[in-house]
Scaffold this motif. Structure first.
Motif, short mmCIF file in Angstrom:
data_model
loop_
_atom_site.label_atom_id
_atom_site.label_comp_id
_atom_site.label_asym_id
_atom_site.label_seq_id
_atom_site.Cartn_x
_atom_site.Cartn_y
_atom_site.Cartn_z
N THR A 37 29.73 50.91 48.15
CA THR A 37 29.62 51.21 49.58
C THR A 37 28.71 50.17 50.21
OG1 THR A 37 27.76 52.69 49.20
CG2 THR A 37 29.95 53.68 49.25
N VAL A 38 29.05 49.79 51.44
CA VAL A 38 28.34 48.72 52.12
C VAL A 38 27.81 49.23 53.45
CG1 VAL A 38 28.53 46.39 53.07
CG2 VAL A 38 29.84 47.01 51.05
N GLU A 39 26.53 48.97 53.71
CA GLU A 39 25.92 49.26 55.01
C GLU A 39 25.62 47.93 55.67
OE1 GLU A 39 22.62 52.09 55.16
OE2 GLU A 39 23.04 52.43 53.04
N VAL A 40 26.02 47.76 56.93
CA VAL A 40 25.73 46.54 57.67
C VAL A 40 24.36 46.71 58.32
CG1 VAL A 40 26.50 44.99 59.50
CG2 VAL A 40 28.18 46.19 58.07
N TYR A 41 23.42 45.85 57.95
CA TYR A 41 22.10 45.89 58.57
C TYR A 41 22.07 45.01 59.81
CZ TYR A 41 19.64 48.73 55.21
OH TYR A 41 19.20 49.78 54.47
N CYS A 44 24.83 39.78 62.92
CA CYS A 44 24.54 38.40 63.34
C CYS A 44 23.71 37.67 62.29
CB CYS A 44 23.86 38.38 64.70
SG CYS A 44 22.25 39.18 64.74
N ASN A 45 22.84 38.38 61.57
CA ASN A 45 22.06 37.76 60.50
C ASN A 45 22.78 37.81 59.16
OD1 ASN A 45 19.92 37.13 62.17
ND2 ASN A 45 18.90 39.07 61.80
N GLU A 46 23.91 38.51 59.13
CA GLU A 46 24.74 38.62 57.94
C GLU A 46 23.97 39.21 56.76
OE1 GLU A 46 26.05 34.59 57.57
OE2 GLU A 46 27.68 34.87 59.00
N THR A 47 23.29 40.33 57.00
CA THR A 47 22.57 41.02 55.93
C THR A 47 23.18 42.40 55.73
OG1 THR A 47 20.93 41.82 57.52
CG2 THR A 47 20.39 39.82 56.29
N PHE A 48 23.26 42.81 54.46
CA PHE A 48 23.93 44.05 54.09
C PHE A 48 23.14 44.74 52.99
CE2 PHE A 48 26.98 40.85 55.31
CZ PHE A 48 27.79 41.50 56.22
N ARG A 49 23.39 46.05 52.84
CA ARG A 49 22.91 46.83 51.70
C ARG A 49 24.14 47.34 50.98
NH1 ARG A 49 18.61 47.26 48.94
NH2 ARG A 49 17.40 47.23 50.82
N VAL A 50 24.31 46.91 49.73
CA VAL A 50 25.48 47.29 48.93
C VAL A 50 25.01 48.22 47.83
CG1 VAL A 50 27.35 46.44 47.49
CG2 VAL A 50 26.58 45.07 49.42
N HIS A 83 26.65 30.28 41.94
CA HIS A 83 27.19 29.62 43.13
C HIS A 83 28.62 30.05 43.45
CE1 HIS A 83 23.66 27.13 43.54
NE2 HIS A 83 23.73 26.88 42.24
N TYR A 84 28.96 31.27 43.07
CA TYR A 84 30.19 31.89 43.58
C TYR A 84 29.89 33.37 43.77
CZ TYR A 84 31.30 33.14 38.69
OH TYR A 84 31.26 33.62 37.41
N PRO A 85 30.63 34.07 44.64
CA PRO A 85 30.28 35.43 45.04
C PRO A 85 30.31 36.43 43.88
CG PRO A 85 31.92 34.53 46.51
CD PRO A 85 31.77 33.57 45.39
N CYS A 86 29.25 37.23 43.81
CA CYS A 86 29.22 38.35 42.86
C CYS A 86 29.99 39.51 43.50
CB CYS A 86 27.78 38.73 42.55
SG CYS A 86 26.85 39.28 43.99
N ALA A 87 30.08 40.62 42.80
CA ALA A 87 30.83 41.77 43.30
C ALA A 87 30.20 42.33 44.57
CB ALA A 87 30.89 42.86 42.23
N HIS A 88 28.88 42.26 44.70
CA HIS A 88 28.20 42.79 45.89
C HIS A 88 28.55 41.94 47.12
CE1 HIS A 88 25.60 43.47 42.28
NE2 HIS A 88 25.96 44.70 42.61
N VAL A 89 28.62 40.63 46.95
CA VAL A 89 28.98 39.74 48.06
C VAL A 89 30.44 39.94 48.44
CG1 VAL A 89 29.21 37.33 48.73
CG2 VAL A 89 27.20 38.06 47.47
N VAL A 96 33.24 43.23 56.46
CA VAL A 96 33.28 42.57 57.77
C VAL A 96 34.45 41.59 57.88
CG1 VAL A 96 30.83 42.83 58.30
CG2 VAL A 96 31.60 40.86 56.99
N SER A 97 35.43 41.71 56.99
CA SER A 97 36.67 40.91 57.01
C SER A 97 36.40 39.41 56.95
CB SER A 97 37.49 41.23 58.26
OG SER A 97 37.81 42.60 58.28
N LEU A 98 35.52 39.01 56.05
CA LEU A 98 35.29 37.59 55.79
C LEU A 98 36.00 37.19 54.51
CD1 LEU A 98 31.47 37.11 56.49
CD2 LEU A 98 33.35 36.18 57.80
N ASN A 99 36.38 35.94 54.42
CA ASN A 99 37.01 35.43 53.21
C ASN A 99 35.89 35.03 52.25
OD1 ASN A 99 38.57 34.31 51.25
ND2 ASN A 99 39.50 32.74 52.55
N GLY A 100 35.83 35.67 51.10
CA GLY A 100 34.78 35.40 50.12
C GLY A 100 34.90 34.04 49.48
#
Length: 177
Positions: A37-41, A44-50, A83-89, A96-100
């Motif tokens: 589950t992801v919470e958007v903090y 604009c600063n692109e910070t999250f709590r996963v 230097h590649y996205p983990c599961a949390h990223v 937020v519909s970004l391409n990882g």
């Protein structure tokens, strides 16, 4: 070298962008991200709590991680280390519909790794035809580094006040003192 270079070219021709190991790791991270589950903090600063909803470690409760996409940081430290996205990223990007794939470092691209494998080396001649220059110096062993093969081994212990004996009048006879 030519065989692996050809594999890289074949993968590029089939339309792949990243090396196979990273593609497999990202696919595994996508599967794990579905159970988070992801919470958007701050969008604009692109910070999250996963938060992991299913613990991957038996007996240990699920943990939550801070993800900062702008600084490419995750509390699990896999993101900044590999230097590649983990599961949390991946989970945060999906929220937020970004391409990882934008967060995968370019060292993992097939074009970059092909530069390593495309190098050509000359064929080495037969060993018997090698020209070896004669040595112009004589190797002399350092006798100070050799171990003394005879006698009692010398102690390298540092002596302290416990090792110092009281001086007496000298040696006394064991019979008459």
């Amino acid at each position: 070298m030519p065989r692996i270079g050809q594999q890289q070219v074949n993968q590029m021709e089939t339309g792949h962008v990243f090396v196979e190991d990273v593609r497999d790791a990202i696919a595994a991270n996508r599967r794990m991200a579905r159970s988070m589950t992801v919470e958007v903090y701050s969008r604009c600063n692109e910070t999250f709590r996963v938060t992991e909803t299913i613990s991957r470690r038996p007996g240990i409760p699920p943990r939550s991680y801070r993800v900062n996409l702008r600084n490419r940081r995750c509390d699990c430290r896999r993101f900044q280390t590999l230097h590649y996205p983990c599961a949390h990223v991946v989970a945060a990007c999906a929220k937020v519909s970004l391409n990882g794939e934008h967060f995968i470092d370019e060292v993992y691209t097939l074009g970059r790794t092909l530069r390593v494998w495309e190098n050509e080396f000359p064929v080495l001649p037969d060993l018997s035809t090698w020209e070896v220059p004669p040595t112009t110096f004589e190797l002399v062993p350092d006798k100070g580094l050799r171990r003394n093969p005879k006698g009692r081994p010398q102690s390298s212990r540092i002596h302290n006040e416990m090792d110092i004996r009281d001086k007496s009048d000298g040696k006394l006879c064991g019979v008459c003192r």
